[in-house]
Write a protein that holds these residues in place. Structure first.
Motif, PDB file in Angstrom:
ATOM      1  N   LEU A  34      42.106  16.761   1.848  1.00 55.48           N
ATOM      2  CA  LEU A  34      42.453  15.531   1.464  1.00 55.48           C
ATOM      3  C   LEU A  34      41.587  14.243   1.885  1.00 55.48           C
ATOM      4  O   LEU A  34      41.629  13.349   1.683  1.00 55.48           O
ATOM      5  CB  LEU A  34      44.035  14.904   2.187  1.00 55.48           C
ATOM      6  N   GLY A  35      40.470  14.480   2.525  1.00 55.78           N
ATOM      7  CA  GLY A  35      39.289  13.500   2.884  1.00 55.78           C
ATOM      8  C   GLY A  35      39.002  13.481   4.186  1.00 55.78           C
ATOM      9  O   GLY A  35      38.018  12.769   4.311  1.00 55.78           O
ATOM     10  N   GLU A  36      39.743  13.934   5.350  1.00 53.91           N
ATOM     11  CA  GLU A  36      39.382  13.732   6.620  1.00 53.91           C
ATOM     12  C   GLU A  36      38.122  14.576   6.988  1.00 53.91           C
ATOM     13  O   GLU A  36      37.820  15.572   6.158  1.00 53.91           O
ATOM     14  CB  GLU A  36      40.507  14.478   7.443  1.00 53.91           C
ATOM     15  N   LYS A  37      37.237  14.084   7.808  1.00 55.83           N
ATOM     16  CA  LYS A  37      36.015  15.083   7.958  1.00 55.83           C
ATOM     17  C   LYS A  37      36.290  15.946   9.046  1.00 55.83           C
ATOM     18  O   LYS A  37      37.155  15.850   9.988  1.00 55.83           O
ATOM     19  CB  LYS A  37      35.088  13.792   8.641  1.00 55.83           C
ATOM     20  N   HIS A  38      35.816  17.249   8.955  1.00 60.28           N
ATOM     21  CA  HIS A  38      35.958  18.347   9.662  1.00 60.28           C
ATOM     22  C   HIS A  38      34.894  18.382  10.972  1.00 60.28           C
ATOM     23  O   HIS A  38      33.647  18.096  10.444  1.00 60.28           O
ATOM     24  CB  HIS A  38      35.929  19.525   8.829  1.00 60.28           C
ATOM     25  N   PRO A  39      35.079  18.451  11.808  1.00 60.44           N
ATOM     26  CA  PRO A  39      34.208  18.622  13.066  1.00 60.44           C
ATOM     27  C   PRO A  39      32.898  19.392  12.761  1.00 60.44           C
ATOM     28  O   PRO A  39      32.025  19.181  13.275  1.00 60.44           O
ATOM     29  CB  PRO A  39      34.928  18.684  14.418  1.00 60.44           C
TER      30      PRO A  39
END
Ligand code: SER
Length: 664
Positions: free
Chosen positions: A50-55
């Motif tokens: 959905l658009g969150e950044k993955h670490p």
């Protein structure tokens, strides 16, 4: 080649192509209200689609233990299992079709050496306003033609029911906000299996005759459901998933996956304890093997048999396995024996199972003893109930049993106002029954509920027993009865048991932020030895489990509520940072975290973000600092008001609180 070797080769293949390995998430996900169990490798990654950044970046790979409750009834067809290991690789807005499809082909044909002639491809033919996946078709055509294969004979197109993937299925069933997209699957062809015309004149990859086995699914996650259709996601993502068990079946060229070397030790132990032959008792032995394997992993995830949610599924699996064991005249408490062989079999990859062996075996034995007692009494009563009904004549009943998509039929059959429709539907299959025939052969919801309540017979078991007598069960009526008695919301329970979704509303996201405040406030009031052991959030309420062995006093509850409501009033900002694990630990981040493989982690702050770890002393001005994948609201003020409504002792030194939040 073992399943373990296939997994190793797959991970290495994608690591070489810039993917970071991420951990196998728990089978019962924390902070995810949407399903009871992890049922796909992508599930913990939804916020990132959905658009969150993955670490860990934009290219990820893993092997994920999965459980699909919705497949319980499919077990017994040589290829379905409820528990499986899913190999997964993901692109979060990085590569797309022209990398994914050739890579998977290379992995299958070069790395694990599947014969290319045996592989078949499917692509999306389009649905409503969503266009046909011409690009995938073109890429596959090129790949196959380069291999000297005739692409026209190898590529098949299907609609949304087969070549579209979302957690809740076809586009029409997707709730607003849910991501999904067209997919392209690869199938393995078993030439030793003969096509059965019962499934259609022409055999094709999605034919159910058993000649084709799906061994991998590349989903092109690029859409998000809206009120009126779809909008593009912020990124075009790839979500690939393939079952390791099925790949092993293809490698071993065994159309029955229970005959592969992964399952055969478990089947051997069932043959031993029942003194029966697998080939002659395939369905029963497949069900027992699958259900005990799944039950071992579910118990390992901390679930105990009960009449609710995950506990109900575990009970259902064990009781179903026991019932099939009885068919094979297995000795009483045979589940412990099979579970031992399962634990041994999987201990190479899941060594923690050995440590938990005593607990698992203890729970299974207890459940089996309870059920044996109930079964003896319940079977007598069910016989009496069945005798009051008139069975459908054998010829008609066996025709009904062969209707594809029977479940839908059984759902509609009791809609009395629709009987004309039912009769038409039945006559399409050469079945002629009157409304009275059906009524006389039907066990009412009330009768089924009595068997459920008094003897713990799950509805599926009542249905199976009834089917043995050529009777029907009014399942919808049973559900209404259950609702009346247990006040279990049909929405929550029914959807979750089907492996579907609860919701993705803003309220659920607010609830998630509230759990972070609650976690910290509980530590403030009860001390830092308190830590979260689980949570489940719906739009109606928050459920939060934590390690603490005393009942909270009214005064403590009031203090916790006061702290949280103050943090809500302060309207603190919520944001995340991606940092190294060491740094997160230095600044005192709390929360559930699996340290395997991760070097970068995502940490959510509630309150100002300035933080340092000068001279080894954690210091941050934020109120809460917690490992978490998100999502969260941007400001606590949105939560308005927090209230604890109930607390429970859930055993093993853990307490559970329920709370609500009130938004605008
Ligand atoms: N999510 C897709 C599936 O479960 C691919 O990973 O099939």
């Amino acid at each position: 080649m073992t399943a373990q070797e296939i997994i190793g080769k797959y991970i290495k293949f994608f690591e070489k192509r810039g993917h970071k390995r991420i951990p196998n998430s728990p089978l019962v996900l924390q902070n995810d209200p949407t399903t009871l169990f992890t049922s796909s490798g992508m599930q913990p990654l939804v916020p990132y689609f959905l658009g969150e950044k993955h670490p860990q970046g934009k290219r990820l790979v893993n092997v994920q233990n999965c459980f699909r409750a919705a497949d319980i009834d499919e077990v017994g067809d040589d290829k379905h299992t409820t528990f499986f290991r899913m190999l997964g690789n993901w692109s979060l807005g990085d590569y797309f079709k022209k990398e994914q499809l050739p890579w998977y082909w290379e992995f299958l044909t070069k790395v694990i050496g599947l014969p290319k002639e045996k592989l078949y491809i499917t692509v999306f033919e389009g649905f409503s306003n969503t266009p046909k996946d011409i690009e995938s078709e073109k890429i596959w055509t090129e790949i196959l033609e380069n291999e000297g294969l005739d692409s026209k004979k190898k590529i098949f197109s299907y609609g949304a029911d087969k070549n579209w993937w979302s957690r809740s299925g076809v586009p029409d069933d997707m709730p607003e906000g849910e991501p999904g997209g067209p997919d392209s699957e690869v199938f393995y062809f078993f030439e030793n299996v003969k096509h059965d015309p019962k499934f259609g004149t022409q055999c094709h990859p999605n034919c159910q005759c058993g000649r084709f086995l799906e061994i991998g699914n590349s989903v092109f996650m690029e859409y998000q459901k809206t009120k009126n259709g779809f909008k593009p996601l912020p990124n075009k993502n790839v979500d690939f998933g393939g079952g390791a068990e099925r790949l092993l079946a293809a490698v071993e060229n065994k159309n029955d996956i229970f005959e592969t070397r992964l399952f055969s030790p478990v089947i051997d132990s069932i043959e031993k304890i029942t003194a029966k032959n697998y080939k002659k008792n395939k369905k029963a032995m497949q069900v027992i093997a699958d259900h005990i394997i799944a039950a071992v992993f579910i118990t390992d995830a901390g679930v105990t048999p009960s009449n609710k949610e995950q506990g109900y599924v575990l009970r259902r699996l064990l009781r179903r396995a026991i019932r099939y064991g009885k068919q094979l005249e297995a000795s009483e408490t045979f589940t412990a024996w099979i579970a031992s062989s399962v634990i041994e079999n999987y201990s190479d990859t899941d060594s923690q199972l050995m440590d938990r062996k005593k607990i698992i075996i203890g729970l299974f034995t207890e459940e089996e003893e309870k059920f044996n007692q109930a079964i003896r009494e319940g079977l007598k009563i069910s016989e009496k109930i069945f005798l009051t009904r008139t069975p459908i004549v054998p010829e008609e009943y066996s025709k009904i049993m062969q209707i594809p998509n029977k479940k839908e039929f059984f759902r509609n059959i009791f809609r009395k106002s629709d009987f004309k429709e039912t009769a038409n539907f039945l006559s399409g299959f050469g079945v002629s029954l009157t409304k009275a025939d059906i009524g006389n052969a039907t066990i009412s919801g009330n009768q089924a509920f009595d068997l459920y309540q008094s003897f713990g017979f799950p509805i599926e078991m009542v249905t199976e027993l009834a089917q043995e007598k050529r009777l029907f069960v009014d399942i919808e009526d049973f559900k209404r009865e259950l609702k009346r008695h247990q006040k279990v919301s049909r929405k929550g329970a029914g959807k979750k048991f089907a492996g579907g979704l609860a919701d993705h509303s803003g309220k659920t996201i607010m609830g998630h932020t509230a759990t972070h405040l609650l976690h910290q406030a509980l530590r403030d009031v009860l001390g830092n030895s308190v830590y979260q052991t689980g949570s489940n959030i719906t739009s109606e309420r928050i459920r939060f489990d934590f390690a603490y062995d005393k009942k909270l006093t009214d005064d403590e509850i009031e203090k916790v509520e006061k702290i949280i409501n103050k943090k809500i009033e302060e309207n603190l900002p919520v944001h995340f940072e991606i940092m190294t694990l060491d740094k997160a630990k230095e600044i005192g981040a709390i929360g559930l975290f699996d340290e395997k493989y991760e070097d970068k982690v995502k940490v959510y702050f509630i309150g100002p973000s300035t933080h340092s770890a000068a001279s080894g002393q954690p210091h941050t001005q934020a109120y809460s600092v917690e490992f978490c994948g998100g999502p969260h609201v941007n400001f606590t003020g949105l939560l308005k008001r927090f209230k604890i409504i109930k607390q429970e002792n859930i055993g093993h030194g853990q307490r559970r609180v329920y709370a609500t939040i009130k938004d605008v």
